[in-house]
Structures are given as structure tokens and as C-alpha cells.
Write an enzyme that holds these catalytic residues in place. Structure first.
Site, PDB file in Angstrom:
ATOM      1  N   ALA A  69       0.830  -1.214   0.000  1.00 27.14           N
ATOM      2  CA  ALA A  69       0.000   0.000   0.000  1.00 27.14           C
ATOM      3  C   ALA A  69       0.860   1.258   0.000  1.00 27.14           C
ATOM      4  O   ALA A  69       0.431   2.307  -0.493  1.00 27.14           O
ATOM      5  CB  ALA A  69      -0.936  -0.001   1.197  1.00 27.14           C
ATOM      6  N   THR A  70       2.065   1.160   0.531  1.00 26.77           N
ATOM      7  CA  THR A  70       2.971   2.315   0.494  1.00 26.77           C
ATOM      8  C   THR A  70       3.227   2.697  -0.963  1.00 26.77           C
ATOM      9  O   THR A  70       3.208   3.876  -1.333  1.00 26.77           O
ATOM     10  CB  THR A  70       4.287   1.986   1.224  1.00 26.77           C
ATOM     11  OG1 THR A  70       3.980   1.718   2.596  1.00 26.77           O
ATOM     12  CG2 THR A  70       5.298   3.118   1.140  1.00 26.77           C
ATOM     13  N   ASN A 146      -5.236   4.392  11.099  1.00 27.41           N
ATOM     14  CA  ASN A 146      -4.450   3.300  11.666  1.00 27.41           C
ATOM     15  C   ASN A 146      -4.049   3.603  13.107  1.00 27.41           C
ATOM     16  O   ASN A 146      -3.659   2.718  13.851  1.00 27.41           O
ATOM     17  CB  ASN A 146      -3.190   3.042  10.822  1.00 27.41           C
ATOM     18  CG  ASN A 146      -2.408   4.294  10.558  1.00 27.41           C
ATOM     19  OD1 ASN A 146      -2.881   5.190   9.865  1.00 27.41           O
ATOM     20  ND2 ASN A 146      -1.213   4.393  11.125  1.00 27.41           N
ATOM     21  N   SER A 196      -3.979  -3.276   1.017  1.00 20.80           N
ATOM     22  CA  SER A 196      -2.805  -4.104   1.308  1.00 20.80           C
ATOM     23  C   SER A 196      -3.249  -5.465   1.833  1.00 20.80           C
ATOM     24  O   SER A 196      -4.164  -5.547   2.660  1.00 20.80           O
ATOM     25  CB  SER A 196      -1.955  -3.388   2.365  1.00 20.80           C
ATOM     26  OG  SER A 196      -0.798  -4.121   2.638  1.00 20.80           O
ATOM     27  N   HIS A 198      -1.593  -7.771   3.710  1.00 17.23           N
ATOM     28  CA  HIS A 198      -1.163  -8.323   4.998  1.00 17.23           C
ATOM     29  C   HIS A 198      -2.001  -7.848   6.181  1.00 17.23           C
ATOM     30  O   HIS A 198      -1.828  -8.318   7.305  1.00 17.23           O
ATOM     31  CB  HIS A 198       0.342  -8.101   5.219  1.00 17.23           C
ATOM     32  CG  HIS A 198       0.778  -6.715   5.551  1.00 17.23           C
ATOM     33  ND1 HIS A 198       1.066  -6.327   6.840  1.00 17.23           N
ATOM     34  CD2 HIS A 198       1.011  -5.629   4.778  1.00 17.23           C
ATOM     35  CE1 HIS A 198       1.463  -5.061   6.826  1.00 17.23           C
ATOM     36  NE2 HIS A 198       1.435  -4.613   5.581  1.00 17.23           N
ATOM     37  N   THR A 234       7.515  -8.537 -13.300  1.00 14.70           N
ATOM     38  CA  THR A 234       6.844  -9.841 -13.230  1.00 14.70           C
ATOM     39  C   THR A 234       5.956  -9.906 -11.994  1.00 14.70           C
ATOM     40  O   THR A 234       6.374  -9.538 -10.898  1.00 14.70           O
ATOM     41  CB  THR A 234       7.902 -10.978 -13.226  1.00 14.70           C
ATOM     42  OG1 THR A 234       8.708 -10.817 -14.385  1.00 14.70           O
ATOM     43  CG2 THR A 234       7.243 -12.351 -13.221  1.00 14.70           C
ATOM     44  N   CYS A 317       5.268   1.997  11.806  1.00 14.41           N
ATOM     45  CA  CYS A 317       6.276   2.625  10.943  1.00 14.41           C
ATOM     46  C   CYS A 317       6.724   3.970  11.505  1.00 14.41           C
ATOM     47  O   CYS A 317       7.706   4.533  11.067  1.00 14.41           O
ATOM     48  CB  CYS A 317       5.715   2.867   9.549  1.00 14.41           C
ATOM     49  SG  CYS A 317       4.432   1.729   9.071  1.00 14.41           S
TER      50      CYS A 317
HETATM   51  N1  PLP Z   1      -1.804   2.827   5.153  1.00 14.01           N
HETATM   52  C1  PLP Z   1      -2.221   2.449   6.364  1.00 14.01           C
HETATM   53  C2  PLP Z   1      -3.426   3.096   6.952  1.00 14.01           C
HETATM   54  C3  PLP Z   1      -1.528   1.458   7.082  1.00 14.01           C
HETATM   55  O1  PLP Z   1      -1.943   1.102   8.285  1.00 14.01           O
HETATM   56  C4  PLP Z   1      -0.388   0.883   6.490  1.00 14.01           C
HETATM   57  C5  PLP Z   1       0.409  -0.115   7.223  1.00 14.01           C
HETATM   58  O2  PLP Z   1       0.708   0.025   8.390  1.00 14.01           O
HETATM   59  C6  PLP Z   1      -0.004   1.307   5.199  1.00 14.01           C
HETATM   60  C7  PLP Z   1      -0.735   2.276   4.566  1.00 14.01           C
HETATM   61  C8  PLP Z   1       1.180   0.721   4.501  1.00 14.01           C
HETATM   62  O3  PLP Z   1       0.869  -0.568   4.045  1.00 14.01           O
HETATM   63  P1  PLP Z   1       2.016  -1.510   3.463  1.00 14.01           P
HETATM   64  O4  PLP Z   1       2.644  -2.164   4.638  1.00 14.01           O
HETATM   65  O5  PLP Z   1       1.287  -2.497   2.581  1.00 14.01           O
HETATM   66  O6  PLP Z   1       2.939  -0.664   2.698  1.00 14.01           O
END
Ligand code: PLP
Length: 374
Positions: A69-70, A146, A196, A198, A234, A317
Site C-alpha cells: 500500500a505504500t 491506523n 494491502s 497483509h 513480473t 512505521c
Molecule cells: N496505510 C495504512 C493506513 C496502514 O496502516 C499501512 C500499514 O501500516 C499502510 C498504509 C502501509 O501498508 P504496506 O505495509 O502495505 O505498505
């Protein structure tokens, strides 16, 4: 071990792990090759794309797989500056993958505007209205925080965006919402969203960006032309197929009522010992942000970890040395921020675990407060 940091990541579902290992060991073919096994694996990618698209109420060709997602957020944000006349708006409650990208864009000399939050952790709509204008290129507002679980009213926000600036793209970070609350992009008025795997029991390292057909973005990666030429490289086949399978498993396993019971139970017990709840009443049942004043959250986390209870400190993070941007902007004091923990629930938890973890948490807080020592 009692894992209460599900907003940071989740255990991969057993079926997902076995499907993924099956693909990696037996169906390892490059989906771009023209022989039959590759065609078959390509079909599985396209079926997975369809599954994800259906949940978002969009069409499959609007879903682009990414590495996380980043990456999706970075792609979306970078589409927002076409010329220096325009501006980009994000909220102060964004995940760092949106926030730091916006700051990097600002440092290049673009007009990036930060819309503040209200004391509940949601976008302050009235202040947002004063920031958006006819030159806004992109608005990016997180769906579910989050940090606190606060849920933004995307429908209302998208209406404002389209009224004030019909050409503006409305992007939202769906990461903590996907599979948990309504993800109907059309109803919500969202043009792009990031997800995302995970966070819903898929593997780390696979995400996606929904891009509405009518929006023309520049390719993110040039090369072999995968993802319809927009994101070459890929494909992460096992990640993609596992993502769609995780979504189905998650939907079967996830019960809002059960998770809400966990959150309410723990919140009520923590209130009894004087903790302050930072998650508002309408927040996601999955996330409970709490401040225990007088306690250093890192110390509490460490002591709980020694007792096999794993909790979070807000975004995994985020660097604690910078404090907590989101709680700070909600108006919390330094003491409240220092004592803030994030407990996040998932479908692998049970009420027995929650009760046990609550007792351990309260005992540990009492110890830290010096009531039990000696
Ligand atoms: N956006 C939100 C709200 C998240 O909680 C997170 C992960 O902690 C991310 C983005 C980033 O996701 P990814 O780990 O897939 O890069």
C-alpha cells in the site's frame, strides 16, 4: 502469545499460506509466457483481480497490483502534481506513506495543504472546506485511521470535493478499512484507493491501487508491460492469488459484533483504572487507542511483551522520537501521547484471550504506577 497488534499486520491464513506455497513450488510459471501452464496462472491472477474489484464495486481493469500500500499511496500522491498552479490536500491523520510523500512533494515547491483533524481524530470538515479550492488537483483522505480507528465520512468529503473542484481526483487509503467496513467506491465517491493484503491475512509485500477508468495516470514502472503497461515487473503471483483468497477467508472469519465486544470489554476495564480512550465511539471496532497518563508506553509495551502480550504503540512505521503526529494534531498533551498505546483486535483473537490480556495489562499498569511493587 496473545497478539493484539493486528493493525500492524496479521497472521497469514493457513489456506492462504498453502495456496501460496503451492504456486511457488508447482505453478511457478511466468504469467507472461505463452505456454499452457502460464496461461492458467494468468487466469488465476485475473480471477483474483476480479474478486478484489467486486468487493470495491469497481471493474477488474481498474485494479492494479503493487508491492504494498505504500507503493499504491506513492503512485496516487504523485499523480496529484501536474503543474505548480494546482494544490494537493491531505489530512493531518494520514499514514506516513501518504504524509511523507506529500512532504516530499511540498519540498519540491508544490502547494501541499494539510487539513486538520477534529478532537475525535476525523477530518475537520469545516476547516477542510476553507482549504479546498478550484485549483485542487488531488485530495487524499484516509478512510479508517491506523492510529485511532477514526472513520472519515468519505461520501460527504467526496461530495465537497466534486462540488468545489470537479476535476480533482479523490484518493483514499483503505488499508485499515478493506474487508472491514463498506468499501463500495462508487457509493463513497472515491476515484482511487489503496489496499494491502497483509492487514487481512494475506502475505506482506502485495497491495493494489484502484484507479477509476476515467482517470489517466502515468505508468508507475516502465518495462515488460505488466498490469496493462502501468506497473511493469513480473507479477507476484502467489501474493496476488493469496490476496484474493485472504479476502474471502477474512470475510468468513471476521465478525464485527465479536470484535466490538473485545474492544468494549477492554475499553471499559481500562477506563476503570483511569485510562483515557482516544478512539471515538464511532471508530473501527478493530482499533483501540488509549492513553495511560504517567506511564511510558514503550516501557509498558516491553513489560507486556515479556508476559507474551503484544500490543502496538500507534503506527509501527512511525518513529516515536518524533512523537505521534496524529494524536498531537488531535490536541492530546505530551503526557497523553507518551502514555498512548494502540491495541488492535483481529479474527484470530478470542474473548478468553482478551480477558487474560486485560488482566495482565491492568496488573502491569498498576505495577508501573508503583501500587503493587513491594
Ligand atoms: N496505510 C495504512 C493506513 C496502514 O496502516 C499501512 C500499514 O501500516 C499502510 C498504509 C502501509 O501498508 P504496506 O505495509 O502495505 O505498505
Amino acid at each position: 502469545m496473545i497478539f493484539l497488534d493486528n493493525a500492524s499486520t496479521m497472521r497469514v491464513f493457513k489456506n492462504v499460506a498453502s495456496t501460496m506455497s503451492d504456486i511457488n513450488e508447482q505453478y511457478f510459471f511466468n504469467p507472461s509466457a505463452l505456454y499452457l501452464p502460464s496461461t492458467k496462472i494468468n487466469e488465476r491472477i485475473e480471477n483474483s483481480r476480479k474478486t478484489i474489484a467486486e468487493r470495491l464495486n469497481v471493474t477488474a481493469n481498474e485494479i492494479f497490483f503493487t508491492s504494498c500500500a505504500t507503493e499504491s499511496n506513492t503512485w496516487a500522491l504523485n499523480s496529484g502534481f501536474k503543474n505548480k498552479k494546482g494544490n494537493i490536500i491531505i489530512s493531518a491523520g494520514e499514514h506516513s506513506s501518504v504524509y511523507e510523500n506529500a512532504m516530499a512533494i511540498k519540498n519540491k515547491g508544490f502547494d501541499v495543504r494539510i487539513a486538520p483533524l477534529d478532537s475525535c481524530g476525523r477530518l475537520d470538515i469545516e476547516k477542510f472546506k476553507t482549504i479546498i479550492d478550484i485549483n485542487t488537483n488531488l485530495v487524499s483522505i484516509i478512510y479508517c485511521s491506523n492510529e485511532t480507528g477514526a472513520i472519515n465520512d468519505l461520501k460527504q468529503i467526496s461530495k465537497i470535493v466534486k462540488e468545489v473542484c470537479p476535476k480533482a481526483i479523490f484518493h483514499s487509503d483503505f488499508v485499515q478499512a478493506f474487508g472491514k467496513i463498506s468499501n463500495n467506491c462508487e457509493n463513497l465517491g472515491v476515484d482511487m484507493c489503496s489496499i494491502s493484503a497483509h492487514k487481512i491475512g494475506g502475505a506482506k509485500g502485495i497491495g493494489a491501487l484502484y484507479i477509476k477508468n476515467s482517470i489517466k495516470l502515468a505508468p508507475l514502472l516502465y518495462g515488460g508491460g505488466q498490469e496493462r503497461g502501468f506497473r511493469s515487473g513480473t507479477e507476484n503471483v502467489s501474493g496476488i492469488v493469496g490476496f484474493a483468497e485472504a479476502l474471502k477467508e477474512f470475510e468468513n472469519a471476521y465478525s464485527v459484533d465479536k470484535i466490538a465486544e473485545y474492544k468494549n470489554y477492554m475499553a471499559s476495564k481500562l477506563i476503570e483504572i483511569g485510562a483515557q480512550i482516544n478512539s471515538n465511539d464511532c471508530s473501527s471496532p478493530c482499533i483501540l487507542s488509549v492513553s495511560v497518563i504517567g506511564i511510558k508506553a514503550e516501557v509498558l509495551q516491553h513489560m507486556l511483551s515479556d508476559q507474551d502480550v503484544l500490543i502496538g504503540l500507534g503506527s509501527a512505521c512511525a518513529s516515536r522520537s518524533k512523537g505521534n503526529r496524529v494524536l498531537n494534531t488531535m490536541g492530546l498533551s505530551q503526557k497523553q501521547i507518551e502514555g498512548s498505546i494502540r491495541i488492535s483486535f483481529g479474527c484470530f483473537n478470542s474473548i478468553e484471550e482478551i480477558k487474560k490480556a486485560t488482566t495482565i495489562l491492568i496488573d502491569t499498569v498498576e505495577k508501573l504506577r508503583g501500587r503493587i511493587f513491594g
